[in-house]
Each structure stands twice: as C-alpha cells, then as structure tokens.
Design a protein around this motif. Sequence first.
Motif, PDB file in Angstrom:
ATOM      1  N   GLU A 150     -67.452 -73.096 -48.273  1.00  0.00           N
ATOM      2  CA  GLU A 150     -68.615 -73.493 -49.057  1.00  0.00           C
ATOM      3  C   GLU A 150     -69.373 -72.275 -49.565  1.00  0.00           C
ATOM      4  N   GLN A 175     -66.678 -70.331 -44.182  1.00  0.00           N
ATOM      5  CA  GLN A 175     -65.752 -71.387 -43.806  1.00  0.00           C
ATOM      6  C   GLN A 175     -65.769 -71.540 -42.294  1.00  0.00           C
ATOM      7  N   LYS A 196     -63.350 -77.011 -41.651  1.00  0.00           N
ATOM      8  CA  LYS A 196     -64.162 -77.371 -42.809  1.00  0.00           C
ATOM      9  C   LYS A 196     -63.717 -76.586 -44.036  1.00  0.00           C
ATOM     10  N   GLN A 197     -64.120 -77.095 -45.203  1.00  0.00           N
ATOM     11  CA  GLN A 197     -63.807 -76.399 -46.439  1.00  0.00           C
ATOM     12  C   GLN A 197     -64.734 -75.202 -46.614  1.00  0.00           C
TER      13      GLN A 197
END
Length: 122
Positions: free
Chosen positions: A44, A37, A41-42
């Motif tokens: 991933e 992460q 941002k998310q």
Amino acid sequence: QLQTSGGGLVQPGGSLRLSCAASKSIFSFNAMAWYRQAPGKQRELVALITSGGSTDYVDSVKGRFTISRDNAKNTVYLQMNSLKPEDTAVYYCNAGGRYYSGSGYYAPGSAWGQGTQVTVSS
C-alpha cells in the motif's frame, strides 16, 4: 538506484526515520513515495512527495508520519511518530511515478528501493 535504510524494532508510541537515497538528482523524478507491505497483505501507498513539494498520505498515518526531501542529498525521508503495531511492515521507497493531483492517484515508477523492515512491538 534507490538505497533505503532506517528500519528496526521499536515499541508502540516510538519513532523511526526512514531514508531513501537516490543515485541521481531527485529533481529528475516527478514524485517519490513510500509504500509498505505487511505479511499477507497487498503493498500500500503510505506517503508521497512531488517535485514541487506537495505531499499526500494514506489516512491511517495522517498526523503521525511526515515525508520530506533533502534535494542537496538526493534523499527522501519518512519520519514516523506514534508508531502502532499495525505499522509493522516492510517499507519500500519508489521513484519516478506519476501523481494525478486531481484524483490523488499515484502510479508508481519503475525504481524501487530494497525495502527495510519496521517492527512495532512491545
């Protein structure tokens, strides 16, 4: 429980190896995975490895990262080579998820490591 380690500061093009040590046999997990992460941002999925040894990677790390397992040490590794600034993130280990090989989808399990910071910068 999962214990992650191995993060740090590295220059672009450098390498790091992350470790995720489990408190019980990793054979008990259907699959184990690494997520990351970045700020803003998310989280991933980066890479996963099944109990049978199959692996999968997000396109952005294919050819640079390698996930592996040492069953005797109950540890999963993420070898990261040719690191880029965009790889900068907190990396998390996950265990106990379900991998659907037909679709390539991984549903994360409830076990997470504490996260380790990887910073790629000159």
